[in-house]
Write an enzyme that holds these catalytic residues in place. Structure first.
Site, short mmCIF file in Angstrom:
data_model
loop_
_atom_site.label_atom_id
_atom_site.label_comp_id
_atom_site.label_asym_id
_atom_site.label_seq_id
_atom_site.Cartn_x
_atom_site.Cartn_y
_atom_site.Cartn_z
N ASP A 178 0.87 -1.17 0.00
CA ASP A 178 0.00 0.00 0.00
C ASP A 178 0.91 1.22 0.00
OD1 ASP A 178 -2.22 1.58 -0.03
OD2 ASP A 178 -3.12 0.77 1.79
N CYS A 207 -13.00 -25.12 17.38
CA CYS A 207 -12.15 -25.02 16.19
C CYS A 207 -11.09 -26.10 16.31
CB CYS A 207 -11.49 -23.63 16.16
SG CYS A 207 -10.15 -23.45 14.98
N1 GUN Z 1 -6.56 0.56 2.86
C1 GUN Z 1 -7.84 0.57 3.28
N2 GUN Z 1 -8.59 1.39 2.51
C2 GUN Z 1 -7.77 1.92 1.58
C3 GUN Z 1 -7.97 2.83 0.49
O1 GUN Z 1 -9.06 3.33 0.23
N3 GUN Z 1 -6.86 3.11 -0.27
C4 GUN Z 1 -5.64 2.57 -0.02
N4 GUN Z 1 -4.63 2.87 -0.82
N5 GUN Z 1 -5.44 1.72 1.01
C5 GUN Z 1 -6.49 1.40 1.79
#
Ligand code: GUN
Length: 648
Positions: A88, A280
């Site tokens: 991310d 579980c």
């Molecule tokens: N992680 C959770 N939601 C988002 C989002 O809307 N964009 C990005 N880049 N990462 C996320």
């Protein structure tokens, strides 16, 4: 590169290939902390369970000691993961803190530099509770960054695959626009963003609508990731709506708060400590009693709880994959959505989108249709059946009811049915069931409980509308009795062979056109199975035209049947047009690859029987399509249709 191997609902069991590494979908990407010291669960276990993980390039970029390792040794080495690494971009931090210390191009460059497999643009996550103006201006900024990021990748010759996140807040038209604009850019995966606040507040109706409005405008050949969705309780519904990837920080975050994940919801370890054992059988739950786990020292307890959370998360993914293979994903979705009323909101809202969903739902499934509750009435199988009832070319129609305990297929349990009238049985679940097609999926392949009065009334309006539409063909009881007396089964049916009449109707229902004209009706013969006594084949002068497949009674063409369909079905109906360069492969009965599909019947549904032709509409082969009409046009990788035979 994404290929569909099996499917149910809008769910896709697929394979994504990135940098020569493979990911089987649907799957979950465990969120890995880029700082190994902060990682809750051992990377040995993560490597064992996961094909793909997601970590954070922004934290890596802004933490000097992590950045140095990433820049010199690469992201895979930093986090110790061998297969696909997604990162991310800092967008999530942007949504939490309002600002980040990195520019949109800087973070693209960095993700490429550290050897990430799939990076993410620095999109603007817009929460659900903002004004439309704010949502719109954020979206325009995301579009700009998206365009610049794609351009940058191209100009610099980066091999980084890219996530193009769909935004638009809770405004469904903005989600649609976002999908449309981003879908035209060359992204590799489309995450649906900013759904975390909706999920945290159990606003699952909105989550479902956001997913559907995005999916409706996204290219079908790219995987879709539901950003921030890590609770297994949501997976089945989200997969059924077409999400292929999930990410879970939940496994670790929940563990830190003593929370124990299950596919039906969350439990607290503290509340479980007096149980003899866990509900579980994962490694952790088999080795520890709840009391032993509860009494462990905090760090160890968190680690083990996180391991359990990860095991159940993957277990749910496996259950979903199996449901896709077995064709009972809707049943699993309905079961899961009963574990929280707000999830049921999510399930109920999708009936509004059935016209879209039905296009992706297979025409036949390995499992029968199981009615699990009122919501089952809105499933795509029923929606499609009601539409396809109009494909039958009725001459005389008689609408009637049968007693409630009549078992299916109805026609086997009724006597005195005339052979050239379409008798339609009122059915509380399927609306109307024509006796002549009542062995076809899903009309006989279903289980329905004894229904309550309110359920029995569900289709009254549909039946009235059908009657009205066909009013001039509907017989009243006295005319019907006349037909019974003249052509009833008790007397020999002199005009027509009932089996042939039946097959003619089944062909109309399956292929949407009259395949057996009056002349053929007089020539073809049917053959019954010696074992079951049921109709098995349709023949013309000893050559098999069609076989009635045992499990769903679909009419599967043999070579002469395919030629007959080709003659009777107008172009481009039930056809896939392929490139001339692969004609010989098709004639030899090899699979059709989507790369070579030039055109097709855009109304095709998954797993329909199809004719393979060239641009001049010469018949080359016949088989079964894996992809629907839209997908056939959009996919350029993987198998599109498997063939039963070629025409030499
Ligand atoms: N992680 C959770 N939601 C988002 C989002 O809307 N964009 C990005 N880049 N990462 C996320």
């Amino acid at each position: 590169m994404f290929e569909i191997k099996a499917r149910d609902a809008m769910g896709r069991l697929g394979v994504i290939t990135i940098n020569g590494k493979k990911i089987e979908t649907p799957t979950i990407m465990p969120v890995i902390h880029p700082n190994p010291k902060k990682q809750t669960v051992s990377m040995d276990l993560i490597n064992k369970l996961a094909d793909v993980v997601i970590t954070n390039s922004y934290i890596t970029y802004t933490t000097p000691e992590l950045r140095e390792i990433a820049e010199t040794k690469g992201i895979h080495e930093l986090i110790d993961f061998k297969n696909v690494v997604v990162t991310d971009s800092g967008s999530f931090q942007l949504s939490v803190y309002g600002d980040v210390n990195v520019g949109p191009m800087e973070i693209i460059d960095f993700q490429e530099k550290i050897g990430v497999d799939v990076g993410t643009i620095l999109d603007i996550p817009t929460g659900p509770d903002v004004s439309r103006e704010k949502a719109e201006s954020d979206l325009l900024e995301t579009f700009k960054r998206a365009k610049d990021s794609i351009k940058r990748r191209k100009e610099m010759g980066y091999k980084l695959a890219l996530n193009g996140t769909i935004q638009g807040s809770k405004y469904l038209d903005l989600r649609q626009k976002s999908a449309e604009v981003m879908g035209k850019m060359d992204f590799d995966i489309y995450p649906i963003g900013a759904v975390v606040p909706l999920m945290e507040d159990y606003r699952y109706r909105e989550v479902a609508e956001v997913i559907l409005n995005s999916k409706m405008h996204l290219p079908t050949n790219k995987p879709v990731h539901l950003f921030g969705c890590g609770h297994p309780m949501l997976f089945a519904l989200s997969v059924a709506l077409g999400c292929d990837l999930f990410d879970s920080a939940a496994y670790a975050l929940y563990a830190k708060n003593g929370r124990y994940l299950t596919a039906e919801g969350t439990l607290h370890l503290e509340d479980m400590k007096d149980l003899k054992s866990f509900p579980c059988t994962c490694k952790v739950c088999s080795e520890y009693t709840p009391k032993q786990l509860f009494n462990l020292e905090e760090k160890e307890k968190t680690r083990l709880l996180a391991e359990h959370n990860l095991y159940v998360t993957f277990e749910e993914i496996d259950r979903i994959k199996n449901a896709i293979k077995e064709g009972n994903l809707w049943e699993l979705v309905e079961e899961r959505c009963r574990s929280h009323p707000k999830l049921l909101n999510g399930l109920r809202v999708i009936s509004k989108y059935m016209d879209f969903i039905e296009k992706h739902d297979p025409v036949s499934k390995k499992s029968g249709f199981f009615y699990t509750g009122y919501e089952s009435m809105d499933r795509p199988e029923i929606y499609r059946h009601k539409q396809r009832l109009e494909r039958i070319q009725y001459d005389k129609i008689y609408v009637t009811s049968v007693s409630e305990n009549t078992s299916k297929p109805y026609h086997e349990n009724l006597s005195n049915v005339p052979c050239d009238v379409d008798v339609l049985i009122k059915d509380s679940v399927f609306g109307l069931v024509p006796l002549n097609i009542d062995t076809m999926y899903p009309l006989a392949q279903n289980e329905v409980p004894d229904l309550y009065d309110f359920e029995k009334k569900y289709n009254n309006e549909f039946v009235s509308e059908f009657r009205e539409k066909h009013t001039e063909k509907i017989l009243d009881i006295s005319t019907y009795n006349y037909y019974i007396n003249h052509y009833g089964k008790k007397k020999d049916c002199d005009k027509i062979n009932p089996d042939i009449f039946r097959i003619g109707k089944m062909l109309e229902y399956q292929y949407g056109a009259k395949i057996l004209d009056d002349e053929l009706m007089g020539k073809v013969k049917s053959r019954r199975s010696k074992n079951t006594g049921r109709i098995r084949n349709l023949l013309l002068e000893k050559e098999v035209l069609f076989t009635l497949r045992a499990n769903d009674n679909f009419l599967i063409p043999a070579k002469y049947g395919a030629e007959l369909l080709h003659e009777k079905l107008e172009f481009p109906n039930y056809r896939i047009v392929i490139d001339s360069s692969v004609e010989e492969f098709a004639r030899a009965g090899k699979s059709v690859y989507s790369k070579f599909v030039k055109d097709c019947d855009h109304e095709l549904r998954p797993f329909e029987e199809v004719l393979i032709v060239n641009s001049d509409d010469d018949l080359l082969a016949y088989g079964t399509t894996i992809l629907n009409g839209q997908e056939l046009m959009e996919f350029d990788y993987g198998v599109a249709a498997t063939l039963r035979g070629g025409i030499k």
